[in-house]
Write a protein that holds these residues in place. Structure first.
Motif, PDB file in Angstrom:
ATOM      1  N   ASN A   8      -1.284  -3.480  23.700  1.00 40.93           N
ATOM      2  CA  ASN A   8      -0.968  -2.177  23.598  1.00 40.93           C
ATOM      3  C   ASN A   8      -1.382  -1.032  22.772  1.00 40.93           C
ATOM      4  O   ASN A   8      -1.171  -0.055  22.526  1.00 40.93           O
ATOM      5  N   MET A   9      -1.870  -2.410  21.768  1.00 37.99           N
ATOM      6  CA  MET A   9      -2.587  -1.967  20.716  1.00 37.99           C
ATOM      7  C   MET A   9      -3.971  -0.738  20.626  1.00 37.99           C
ATOM      8  O   MET A   9      -4.190   0.221  20.184  1.00 37.99           O
ATOM      9  N   VAL A  10      -4.685  -1.606  22.045  1.00 41.90           N
ATOM     10  CA  VAL A  10      -5.959  -1.156  22.229  1.00 41.90           C
ATOM     11  C   VAL A  10      -5.518  -0.144  23.719  1.00 41.90           C
ATOM     12  O   VAL A  10      -6.689   0.186  24.353  1.00 41.90           O
ATOM     13  N   ARG A  11      -4.472   0.548  23.891  1.00 39.61           N
ATOM     14  CA  ARG A  11      -3.912   1.509  25.109  1.00 39.61           C
ATOM     15  C   ARG A  11      -4.908   2.516  25.432  1.00 39.61           C
ATOM     16  O   ARG A  11      -5.525   2.860  26.516  1.00 39.61           O
ATOM     17  N   ASP A  12      -5.323   3.061  24.340  1.00 38.75           N
ATOM     18  CA  ASP A  12      -5.857   4.482  24.358  1.00 38.75           C
ATOM     19  C   ASP A  12      -7.385   4.510  23.792  1.00 38.75           C
ATOM     20  O   ASP A  12      -7.442   4.493  22.787  1.00 38.75           O
ATOM     21  N   VAL A  13      -8.123   5.065  24.981  1.00 36.51           N
ATOM     22  CA  VAL A  13      -9.357   4.445  24.368  1.00 36.51           C
ATOM     23  C   VAL A  13     -10.177   5.441  23.728  1.00 36.51           C
ATOM     24  O   VAL A  13     -11.045   6.061  23.068  1.00 36.51           O
ATOM     25  N   SER A  14      -9.288   6.647  23.958  1.00 36.37           N
ATOM     26  CA  SER A  14      -9.899   8.225  22.574  1.00 36.37           C
ATOM     27  C   SER A  14      -9.717   7.017  21.142  1.00 36.37           C
ATOM     28  O   SER A  14     -10.525   8.338  20.205  1.00 36.37           O
ATOM     29  N   LYS A  15      -8.639   6.404  21.091  1.00 37.17           N
ATOM     30  CA  LYS A  15      -8.377   6.399  19.565  1.00 37.17           C
ATOM     31  C   LYS A  15      -9.506   5.118  19.512  1.00 37.17           C
ATOM     32  O   LYS A  15      -9.626   4.802  18.243  1.00 37.17           O
ATOM     33  N   TRP A  16     -10.800   4.863  20.158  1.00 37.50           N
ATOM     34  CA  TRP A  16     -12.238   3.293  19.920  1.00 37.50           C
ATOM     35  C   TRP A  16     -12.711   4.801  20.018  1.00 37.50           C
ATOM     36  O   TRP A  16     -13.175   5.969  19.352  1.00 37.50           O
ATOM     37  N   SER A  17     -13.869   4.226  18.982  1.00 42.16           N
ATOM     38  CA  SER A  17     -14.990   4.335  18.640  1.00 42.16           C
ATOM     39  C   SER A  17     -15.751   4.801  19.633  1.00 42.16           C
ATOM     40  O   SER A  17     -15.899   4.633  20.834  1.00 42.16           O
ATOM     41  N   ALA A  18     -16.684   5.973  19.531  1.00 45.59           N
ATOM     42  CA  ALA A  18     -17.757   6.634  20.413  1.00 45.59           C
ATOM     43  C   ALA A  18     -18.636   4.916  21.072  1.00 45.59           C
ATOM     44  O   ALA A  18     -18.820   4.784  22.721  1.00 45.59           O
ATOM     45  N   ARG A  19     -18.793   4.242  19.744  1.00 46.43           N
ATOM     46  CA  ARG A  19     -20.008   3.294  20.203  1.00 46.43           C
ATOM     47  C   ARG A  19     -19.334   2.148  21.253  1.00 46.43           C
ATOM     48  O   ARG A  19     -19.464   0.954  21.431  1.00 46.43           O
ATOM     49  N   MET A  20     -17.783   2.126  20.444  1.00 50.33           N
ATOM     50  CA  MET A  20     -17.290   1.398  21.899  1.00 50.33           C
ATOM     51  C   MET A  20     -16.814   1.384  22.827  1.00 50.33           C
ATOM     52  O   MET A  20     -16.714   0.225  23.943  1.00 50.33           O
ATOM     53  N   ARG A  21     -16.436   2.592  22.806  1.00 50.83           N
ATOM     54  CA  ARG A  21     -16.405   3.403  24.549  1.00 50.83           C
ATOM     55  C   ARG A  21     -17.176   3.476  25.465  1.00 50.83           C
ATOM     56  O   ARG A  21     -17.093   3.097  26.880  1.00 50.83           O
ATOM     57  N   GLN A  22     -18.662   3.633  24.705  1.00 49.24           N
ATOM     58  CA  GLN A  22     -20.000   3.901  25.032  1.00 49.24           C
ATOM     59  C   GLN A  22     -20.810   2.952  27.104  1.00 49.24           C
ATOM     60  O   GLN A  22     -20.582   3.301  28.070  1.00 49.24           O
ATOM     61  N   PRO A  23     -20.548   1.985  26.518  1.00 53.75           N
ATOM     62  CA  PRO A  23     -20.795   0.576  27.427  1.00 53.75           C
ATOM     63  C   PRO A  23     -19.921   0.939  29.105  1.00 53.75           C
ATOM     64  O   PRO A  23     -20.556   0.791  30.099  1.00 53.75           O
ATOM     65  N   MET A  24     -18.908   0.853  28.680  1.00 52.12           N
ATOM     66  CA  MET A  24     -18.504   1.533  30.348  1.00 52.12           C
ATOM     67  C   MET A  24     -17.687   2.819  30.869  1.00 52.12           C
ATOM     68  O   MET A  24     -17.592   2.841  31.641  1.00 52.12           O
ATOM     69  N   GLU A  25     -17.843   3.477  29.476  1.00 61.79           N
ATOM     70  CA  GLU A  25     -18.362   5.010  29.724  1.00 61.79           C
ATOM     71  C   GLU A  25     -19.279   4.860  31.118  1.00 61.79           C
ATOM     72  O   GLU A  25     -19.629   6.133  31.917  1.00 61.79           O
ATOM     73  N   GLU A  26     -20.206   4.231  30.585  1.00 61.93           N
ATOM     74  CA  GLU A  26     -21.635   4.282  31.347  1.00 61.93           C
ATOM     75  C   GLU A  26     -21.548   3.729  32.649  1.00 61.93           C
ATOM     76  O   GLU A  26     -21.903   4.856  34.191  1.00 61.93           O
ATOM     77  N   VAL A  27     -20.744   2.734  32.644  1.00 56.85           N
ATOM     78  CA  VAL A  27     -20.472   2.419  34.323  1.00 56.85           C
ATOM     79  C   VAL A  27     -19.507   3.470  35.103  1.00 56.85           C
ATOM     80  O   VAL A  27     -19.914   3.921  36.330  1.00 56.85           O
ATOM     81  N   TYR A  28     -18.228   3.950  34.278  1.00 55.92           N
ATOM     82  CA  TYR A  28     -17.233   4.791  35.274  1.00 55.92           C
ATOM     83  C   TYR A  28     -17.010   5.717  35.036  1.00 55.92           C
ATOM     84  O   TYR A  28     -16.348   6.888  35.775  1.00 55.92           O
TER      85      TYR A  28
END
Length: 284
Positions: free
Chosen positions: A169-189
């Motif tokens: 639940n601590m990591v549920r909201d991806v908008s709170k992640w850094s862009a660097r953390m989100r990018q690999p899966m955003e590239e896929v999906y």
């Protein structure tokens, strides 16, 4: 578990994995990819090597063969093994369908993976399962003892505790992640699809906490009869150490190997050591 989130060096590692896969292709004895119709869906796979010992690689949450297993597809012995990486339904290139998380999604993935190998003509094979893929492997081995030669799992668990639930639940909201953390899966999906799938995954894994003892597959562990190697990174921030010890205690004859500096992505960060452990175990 969150196969890509913790301990992977995220964007940099994702880029490294892509480069590893791309660079490995000209040197493999053979590389093929495609889709097989299995249980009503088209499952994407990649196959390399020409060894008699077939091995299925099972990726983690939202993962795929390309994002999760570059160093293994490149460097595991192609003369000894035939390696098959796959994208579970709704992940990576096994879309459509959209990924969903019914109460039996691990059981469904296990059946899909086994049936994919059977469809491809493999009568017996071993399993390498990371994170969610390790859970899938545990179920597949318990349900199909006549098919599974050996199994290696890491970053995996057989139940969801309240401590685990807090981590998810601590990591549920991806908008709170850094862009660097989100990018690999955003590239896929894609940006929005990734956020949606990830939140659905959190809900999907959380539902097991409502079961007796939080069981995902606790009752199946005594049914596993194949030789099993459990690897655990002692600095894994997503999978507390009580999980691999529980697996070791409840899978008869299993071995537990600890990597002191290993995190959740130990097979990527310490690929050479990991691959040597796997090869030695599978070749015994």
């Amino acid at each position: 578990m969150a196969s890509f989130l913790f301990g992977r060096r995220l964007l940099k590692c994702s880029t490294d994995v892509r480069e590893i896969v791309e660079k490995s292709l000209p040197y493999c004895s053979s590389v093929s990819s495609g889709r097989q119709r299995v249980n009503g869906v088209d499952l994407y796979y990649e196959q390399t090597g020409r060894g008699k010992h077939a091995v299925l690689l099972l990726p983690g949450a939202l993962g795929s063969t390309k994002t999760d297993f570059g160093p293994q597809l490149k460097s595991l012995n192609k003369e000894c093994f035939t390696l098959v990486g796959w994208d579970p339904r709704g992940y990576g290139q096994s879309r459509p369908p959209d990924r969903d998380f019914p109460s039996d999604f691990f059981e469904r993935d296990a059946k899909d993976g086994v049936d994919l190998m059977k469809t491809m003509g493999f009568k017996k094979f071993s399993l390498l399962g990371w994170s969610d893929g390790g859970i899938t492997a545990l179920i597949a081995a318990a349900r199909n003892p006549e098919l599974i030669k050996k199994m290696v799992v890491w970053g995996s668990n057989a139940f969801v505790s309240q401590d685990d639930l807090k981590l998810y639940n601590m990591v549920r909201d991806v908008s709170k992640w850094s862009a660097r953390m989100r990018q690999p899966m955003e590239e896929v999906y894609g940006v929005q699809a990734f956020a949606n799938i990830w939140e659905n995954w959190v809900d999907g894994i959380a539902q097991f906490a409502n079961r007796p003892e939080g069981s995902i597959c606790m009752e199946l562990l005594p049914l596993i009869s194949c030789p099993t190697l459990i690897i655990h990174g002692e600095k894994d921030p997503m999978v507390p150490s009580f999980h691999p010890h529980y697996l070791h205690k409840n899978i008869k004859g299993s071995r537990l190997h600890l990597i002191p500096e290993g995190k959740h992505n130990l097979h990527l960060r310490y690929a050479e050591e990991f691959n040597k452990l796997v090869e030695d175990f599978l070749e015994e």
